[in-house]
Design an enzyme around this catalytic site. Structure first.
Site, PDB file in Angstrom:
ATOM      1  N   SER A 196       4.377   1.840   8.242  1.00 53.72           N
ATOM      2  CA  SER A 196       4.014   0.889   7.193  1.00 53.72           C
ATOM      3  C   SER A 196       5.236   0.427   6.429  1.00 53.72           C
ATOM      4  O   SER A 196       6.109   1.227   6.076  1.00 53.72           O
ATOM      5  CB  SER A 196       3.049   1.530   6.193  1.00 53.72           C
ATOM      6  N   HIS A 220       0.815  -1.224   0.000  1.00 54.99           N
ATOM      7  CA  HIS A 220       0.000   0.000   0.000  1.00 54.99           C
ATOM      8  C   HIS A 220       0.845   1.269   0.000  1.00 54.99           C
ATOM      9  O   HIS A 220       0.327   2.346  -0.312  1.00 54.99           O
ATOM     10  CB  HIS A 220      -0.993   0.000   1.166  1.00 54.99           C
ATOM     11  N   ASP A 254      -0.395  -7.661   1.438  1.00 52.15           N
ATOM     12  CA  ASP A 254       0.123  -6.285   1.437  1.00 52.15           C
ATOM     13  C   ASP A 254       1.653  -6.290   1.486  1.00 52.15           C
ATOM     14  O   ASP A 254       2.272  -5.972   2.503  1.00 52.15           O
ATOM     15  CB  ASP A 254      -0.454  -5.533   2.635  1.00 52.15           C
TER      16      ASP A 254
END
EC number: 3.4.21.4
Length: 256
Positions: free
Chosen positions: A213, A70, A115
């Site tokens: 992330s 992402h 992801d």
């Protein structure tokens, strides 16, 4: 940044992948790149000129970086750069341009399943005491419940919190998969077998957050998770969610 979920009038949606403000680990403390030489800062630019730390990454070898899908999904490759070998998000170390981003073919931008992505640098990463390839969990690497794991990154100190220029780390614990799945099912979110949950369940106060992330979750020095998403950050009821690296071991090996 790690995606966090916001309750909307019509359901649940992920907050945009790159936040308005760059971001830190919640409930942790400062550390140095020499303690975590396998982590890198991923730098993003909206205009192609000014870059800021927006995600983390993990060194696979001298040309490839593991991160969350992402982070770069939908962006031109020249919008991202990699800073290796620095304790600080926006200075020091070596900055590398990228020439390729490979996102997992089964990545789902709605559910954040699969992801995971690999970025390839245009130049070699020089290995030293501040930059080293990571040990990556193999396909048969199983992490039990309530195991001590460590997260590191430059993300928010709380949801919507101020940025951390210095690398931070925090000790958390793995969370039982069925428990994590049940907690998130109660708010309409799906936790799949490709995900690994971690936090301080029913206590809270420690977690990855926006800006983390793509960064690593370590078990005994082995990268077992890639920071992915969560309900806000460091809530007692909802642990953080990582991509489970062992599920992607073959894909990582074949694409790096």
């Amino acid at each position: 940044m790690r995606l966090f979920l916001a309750l909307l009038a019509l359901g649940f949606a992920a907050v945009a992948a790159v936040p308005a403000n760059p971001q830190r680990i919640v409930g942790g403390s400062t550390t140095t790149i020499q303690q975590y030489p396998t982590i890198v800062a991923l730098l993003f630019s909206r205009n192609g000129n000014t870059f800021f730390q927006a995600c983390g990454g993990i060194i696979l070898n001298n040309r490839n970086i593991l991160t969350a899908a992402h982070c770069p999904h939908g962006d031109a490759v020249n919008r991202w750069r990699v800073r290796s070998g620095s304790t600080f998000a926006n200075s020091g170390g070596a900055v590398h341009n990228l020439n390729r981003v490979r996102i997992h073919p089964n990545y789902n931008s709605r559910t954040l399943d699969n992801d995971i992505a690999i970025m390839r640098t245009s130049s070699n990463i020089a290995f030293n005491n501040a930059a080293q390839p990571a040990r990556i969990a193999g396909a048969n690497y199983n992490v039990g419940d309530n195991q001590v794991v460590w997260a590191a990154g430059w993300g928010d100190i709380r949801s919507g919190g101020p940025p951390s220029e210095q690398l931070r780390h925090v000790q958390v614990w793995t969370v039982n998969q069925a428990t994590c799945r049940s907690r998130y099912a109660s708010i309409g979110r799906s936790v799949t077998d490709n995900m690994l949950c971690s936090g301080w369940l029913d206590v809270g106060g420690r977690d990855q957050c926006q800006g983390d992330s793509g960064g690593p979750l370590y078990h005994n020095g082995v990268v077992v998770g890639v920071s992915s998403w969560g309900e806000e950050c460091a809530l007692a009821r909802f642990p953080g969610v990582n991509a489970r690296v062992s599920r992607f071991a073959n894909w990582i090996r074949n694409n790096s």
